[in-house]
Design an enzyme around this catalytic site. Structure first.
Site, PDB file in Angstrom:
ATOM      1  N   TYR A  53       0.819  -1.680  -0.677  1.00  0.00           N
ATOM      2  CA  TYR A  53      -0.174   0.048  -0.438  1.00  0.00           C
ATOM      3  C   TYR A  53       0.658   0.669  -0.356  1.00  0.00           C
ATOM      4  CZ  TYR A  53      -3.582   3.052   1.141  1.00  0.00           C
ATOM      5  OH  TYR A  53      -4.187   4.409   1.093  1.00  0.00           O
ATOM      6  N   LEU A 100       0.193  11.341   9.683  1.00  0.00           N
ATOM      7  CA  LEU A 100       1.359  11.458  10.103  1.00  0.00           C
ATOM      8  C   LEU A 100       2.125  11.046   8.253  1.00  0.00           C
ATOM      9  CD1 LEU A 100       2.957  10.532  13.198  1.00  0.00           C
ATOM     10  CD2 LEU A 100       1.444  12.907  12.993  1.00  0.00           C
ATOM     11  N   GLU A 140       8.503   8.415  19.893  1.00  0.00           N
ATOM     12  CA  GLU A 140       7.723   7.304  20.700  1.00  0.00           C
ATOM     13  C   GLU A 140       7.292   5.910  19.500  1.00  0.00           C
ATOM     14  OE1 GLU A 140       4.355  10.070  21.565  1.00  0.00           O
ATOM     15  OE2 GLU A 140       3.498   9.273  19.062  1.00  0.00           O
ATOM     16  N   LYS A 142       5.821   3.450  17.111  1.00  0.00           N
ATOM     17  CA  LYS A 142       4.583   3.569  16.697  1.00  0.00           C
ATOM     18  C   LYS A 142       3.746   2.859  16.100  1.00  0.00           C
ATOM     19  CE  LYS A 142       2.651   4.796  11.644  1.00  0.00           C
ATOM     20  NZ  LYS A 142       2.012   3.441  11.701  1.00  0.00           N
ATOM     21  N   ARG A 163     -10.869   7.267  14.031  1.00  0.00           N
ATOM     22  CA  ARG A 163     -10.679   7.870  13.594  1.00  0.00           C
ATOM     23  C   ARG A 163     -11.347   8.498  12.413  1.00  0.00           C
ATOM     24  NH1 ARG A 163      -4.736   7.100  11.664  1.00  0.00           N
ATOM     25  NH2 ARG A 163      -3.934   8.788  13.218  1.00  0.00           N
ATOM     26  N   LYS A 343       8.233   4.184   9.278  1.00  0.00           N
ATOM     27  CA  LYS A 343       8.093   3.356   9.096  1.00  0.00           C
ATOM     28  C   LYS A 343       9.412   2.183   9.583  1.00  0.00           C
ATOM     29  CE  LYS A 343       4.732   2.161   8.458  1.00  0.00           C
ATOM     30  NZ  LYS A 343       3.709   2.014   7.079  1.00  0.00           N
ATOM     31  N   CYS A 452      11.828 -39.624   2.235  1.00  0.00           N
ATOM     32  CA  CYS A 452      12.763 -38.661   2.816  1.00  0.00           C
ATOM     33  C   CYS A 452      13.297 -38.109   1.199  1.00  0.00           C
ATOM     34  CB  CYS A 452      13.470 -39.398   3.635  1.00  0.00           C
ATOM     35  SG  CYS A 452      14.383 -38.041   4.244  1.00  0.00           S
TER      36      CYS A 452
END
Length: 821
Positions: A53, A100, A140, A142, A163, A343, A452
């Site tokens: 995105y 932000l 801080e 996120k 929100r 990020k 196997c």
């Protein structure tokens, strides 16, 4: 089919199209971003990773900046999130809940200035806007949860809202009241008349695991990640469901204050909120730092600590600390100029499955692994991802050629989370053509191999087990080190001095291919192995520095190996590492069957006839000894090792090998113990092994039992196996002494408990003597205990024996019992 934008040349580049193509691309990106945003914010069911995105968003942003005529009022670049759900009452935010701007660091770059270039640019913009040489920033984590607004009037929570699109959200007050971390009434005697606090509703990792465990127990669908679980829980129309979901909350900002002084810094806001009773993230995760260097240091420190945090985060946030400087910098259309979200490297990314192969672990567990087109995720380039087991591959329906979501969190092994089915390679269905409507996947569904991939031994998956395993425990190269380590253990062959490091190096350098090779090692092999190992590890022993060769350890190891050439049969059986065969089962096999040669010939039904051996253990034993590779490895081992205590089979087998007992252990459908007795009264095992289906119809048993028996016998190889079982049973019985000749053992049927330290016998020695005399050693005292053997410093077991009146012996008394006195 591919996602539009796949193959995009870089995070900031703008593709050069003719204008009409640019218009089409912008419209295409808007449609994709609106759809993905709706899935993420409204449906709580995203179909692509956040990184995908973000990449498409930045492409559209760059396209609109290069061609302003393409910008439209409803572009996702002008919006914050998804629209409110219709089922909730809409709430208009007095102060918009803006998102932000994002910064990214390319962690593949080694130069810090290049790696954190966007961070440096942010700091430069802020300093320029403030005309300041240096700026302090509050930091801080996120949080990866759901943003909410909490409104307090005169200290009491009156409204909570999500929100939504930033302008209006959904009222979720009743649900928020169920979150114990959120205060319903503010602490302190004089709360502000009005306070709007913003923060994140999230689910801690441990609570997410509990929730999914509960979902599985109820047979409900599990949640993909803690964020989806938190969002889905908060948006429940029934607040009672929300109350059960163990949601958490952290406050991170103040939107408005009335009737109180607003702190002058963001750090001050957090300290004030803490005094009012709001949970805020721990102090160590929100320091105030200076300049771009301080921001970069904080970013890398939190990135390193990320996996160990109790909650999910997808980055960090930086805010200019002083409120007056925030006001001076102001806002752009969709975000404040004084804050930015930095990020982390995406923990999820899209890539393509190029192949599915199998890995064999040290214990024989076979794990399907997806070989991937290389993709940068979680801070590293990933080329392989675990698929866990066959059931997981089928549940997710992962196939070669699929576009998949890959996740890597912290040091966790990368895994395939899901398949993007819309991009699965397809072909015309069988019998169709390119113009027909029918399509089918180009690649078939995954199937676990039957052999196997390392040694070719049979792959066995027990009923009820998710993991399939290689049955070639002694011969499989992948299991070699683990098999030898078990073989040499103290309670197995007791080869003192042969530790994990030496075993790994002996295998790695080719000195040992299997357990039998231990007995062919020479002194010079061990010395050369250690020299190479020290060299590879950069170690120079003091003896080498002195020009000497330490050989005593190698001489001792050769002696320990030679000392294990004549073990008790039970120890040798335990040392083979047969799945489900522990010390007790190995002793049962040795006591009842007597020789390795006989044990190797037994089918599962005969093993199951022995005491305390169930169907799963019996099948595991039979599979192990039937595997060709194990047979060869065992032949090689027995050329070097001879059990010292082999003996004739136990006379007690006569009571357990009758036809009815063996029939009941063959797992024939509908043939219960009672029906087995009825069948054995009419026909023998040998007769059944040679019978035709029509001959079975004459049996005096219900038709459904006869039909089930006939169907079972008609399976390939069943009659021959039954005839072989009957023949082996008859051979064993013929070798047994007559009943009168079978002497009773002195401790037959007796249960003893050992406690304290005996004068001359170790605990293991005393146990071996008791078991050899027919007794059983228990770990606890009960009314069924016959004797307690007590030495010095005997503890609670002695007191318990005295309380129950159990006979108490010392070592001399035990020796007398063993002698039959």
């Amino acid at each position: 089919m591919t996602i539009p934008g796949a193959g995009f040349a870089g995070p900031f580049a703008v593709r050069e199209f003719p204008m009409t193509a640019n218009e089409l691309r912008a419209a295409e990106l808007r449609e994709l971003l609106n759809r993905y945003g709706h899935e993420y914010y409204v449906l709580d069911a995203p179909t692509v990773p956040d990184a995908e995105y973000d990449r498409l968003f930045r492409e559209l942003q760059a396209l609109e900046e290069a061609h302003p005529e393409l910008a439209v009022s409803d572009s996702p670049t002008r919006r914050v999130g998804g629209a409110p759900l219709d089922e909730f009452v809409s709430v208009v935010h007095a102060v918009p809940m803006l998102s932000l701007s994002n910064a990214f660091s390319d962690m593949q770059l080694t130069d810090p200035a290049e790696r954190h270039s966007e961070l440096i640019q942010f700091d430069e913009r802020v300093r320029k806007g403030l005309d300041a040489a240096e700026v302090e920033y509050a930091t801080e984590p996120k949080f990866d949860g759901l943003a909410i607004s909490l409104l307090y009037e005169n200290g009491v929570l009156t409204r909570a809202a999500t929100r939504g699109d930033g302008v209006a959200g959904e009222q979720v007050t009743e649900n928020v009241r169920t979150i114990r971390a959120i205060p319903l009434k503010l602490d302190g005697a004089n709360p502000p008349a009005l306070l709007e606090v913003r923060g994140e509703v999230l689910m801690l990792k441990r609570d997410f695991e509990r929730l999914n465990a509960d979902q599985i127990a109820r047979g409900d669908k599990t949640f993909a990640n803690p964020r989806n679980a938190a969002a889905g829980s908060l948006r429940q129309l029934d607040s009672r469901i929300t109350a059960q979901r163990r949601l958490s909350f952290f406050a991170y900002s103040i939107a408005q204050v009335g009737g109180a002084d607003w702190p002058a810094t963001h750090a001050g806001e957090m300290a004030w909120l803490k005094t009012l009773g709001f949970p805020v993230v721990m102090d160590s995760l929100r320091p105030v730092v200076s300049g771009a260097a301080g921001l970069a240091g904080y970013y890398e420190a939190v990135l390193t600590a990320r996996a160990g945090l109790p909650f999910e985060i997808d980055g960090v946030v930086y805010k200019v600390n002083r409120r007056d400087q925030q006001e001076a910098l102001g806002f752009v259309s969709r975000a404040p100029r004084w804050a930015i979200a930095h990020k982390f490297p995406a923990e999820e990314a899209l890539t393509c499955v190029e192949a599915i192969e199998e890995q064999v672990g040290r214990t024989g567990a076979i794990t399907p692994v997806a070989r991937l087109k290389p993709v940068f995720v979680g801070g590293v380039t990933v080329t392989n991802a675990t698929l866990h087991n066959e059931d997981e591959v089928r549940r997710k329906d992962v196939r070669v050629g699929d576009t998949v979501v890959v996740r890597r969190a912290g040091d966790v092994i990368p895994e395939v989370v899901s398949v993007v089915l819309a991009q699965r390679p397809m072909q015309p269905a069988e019998g169709g053509d390119l113009f027909s409507a029918g399509e089918e996947p180009r690649y078939p569904a995954y199937r676990l191999p039957t052999a196997c991939p390392v040694c070719g031994s049979h792959v066995v998956r027990e009923e009820g087990e998710a993991i399939a395993r290689c049955s070639g425990g002694l011969s499989c190269r992948a299991q070699r080190s683990q098999a030898i380590q078990h073989f040499a253990g103290r309670r197995m062959m007791d080869i003192d001095g042969l530790g994990e490091r030496y075993i790994d190096k002996l295998v790695e350098y080719g000195y040992v291919q299997g357990v039998a090779d231990l007995y062919r090692l020479k002194l010079e092999d061990l010395l050369e192995m250690k020299r190479r190992a020290d060299e590879d590890e950069g170690v120079t022993p003091e003896t080498v520095k002195a020009g000497k060769v330490a050989s005593k350890w190698a001489e001792n190891l050769i002696e320990a190996i030679d000392a294990s050439r004549a073990p008790p049969l039970a120890r040798l059986l335990f040392a083979l590492g047969i799945r489900h065969v522990g010390e007790s089962t190995a002793k049962t096999l040795a006591d009842w069957l007597g020789t390795m040669a006989l044990i190797r010939r037994c089918p599962a039904a005969l093993f199951a006839a022995l005491p305390d051996i169930g169907g799963v253990v019996a099948d595991s034993l039979a599979d192990f000894f039937a595997e060709d590779n194990n047979e060869k490895a065992l032949d090689a081992l027995l050329a070097e090792v001879k059990p010292a205590d082999e003996h004739a089979p136990s006379p007690k087998l006569r009571e357990r090998l009758d036809d009815a007992s063996l029939l009941a252990r063959l797992a024939i459908p509908r043939l219960t113990e009672v029906r087995s007795q009825q069948l054995a009264a009419q026909r023998s095992l040998a007769w059944l092994g040679q019978s035709e289906r029509r001959a079975l119809l004459a049996l005096e048993l219900p038709a459904e039992v006869v039909n089930a028996l006939a169907d079972w016998l008609d399976e390939p190889g069943r009659r021959a196996a039954l005839a072989s079982l009957a023949g082996l049973r008859d051979e064993i019985l013929a070798s047994l002494p007559a009943a009168a000749e079978a002497a009773a053992l002195p401790l037959e049927g007796k249960t003893l408990v050992l406690t304290g330290t005996l004068p001359t016998l170790s605990r293991d020695q005393a146990k071996a003597l008791i078991e050899a005399a027919g007794g059983k050693v228990s770990g606890s005292v009960s009314k069924k205990t016959h004797y307690v053997v007590a030495g010095e410093e005997a503890g609670g077991k002695l007191a318990k024996a005295q309380e129950l009146g159990v006979a108490i012996l010392d070592e001399a008394g035990l020796q007398a019992l063993l002698a039959g006195n």
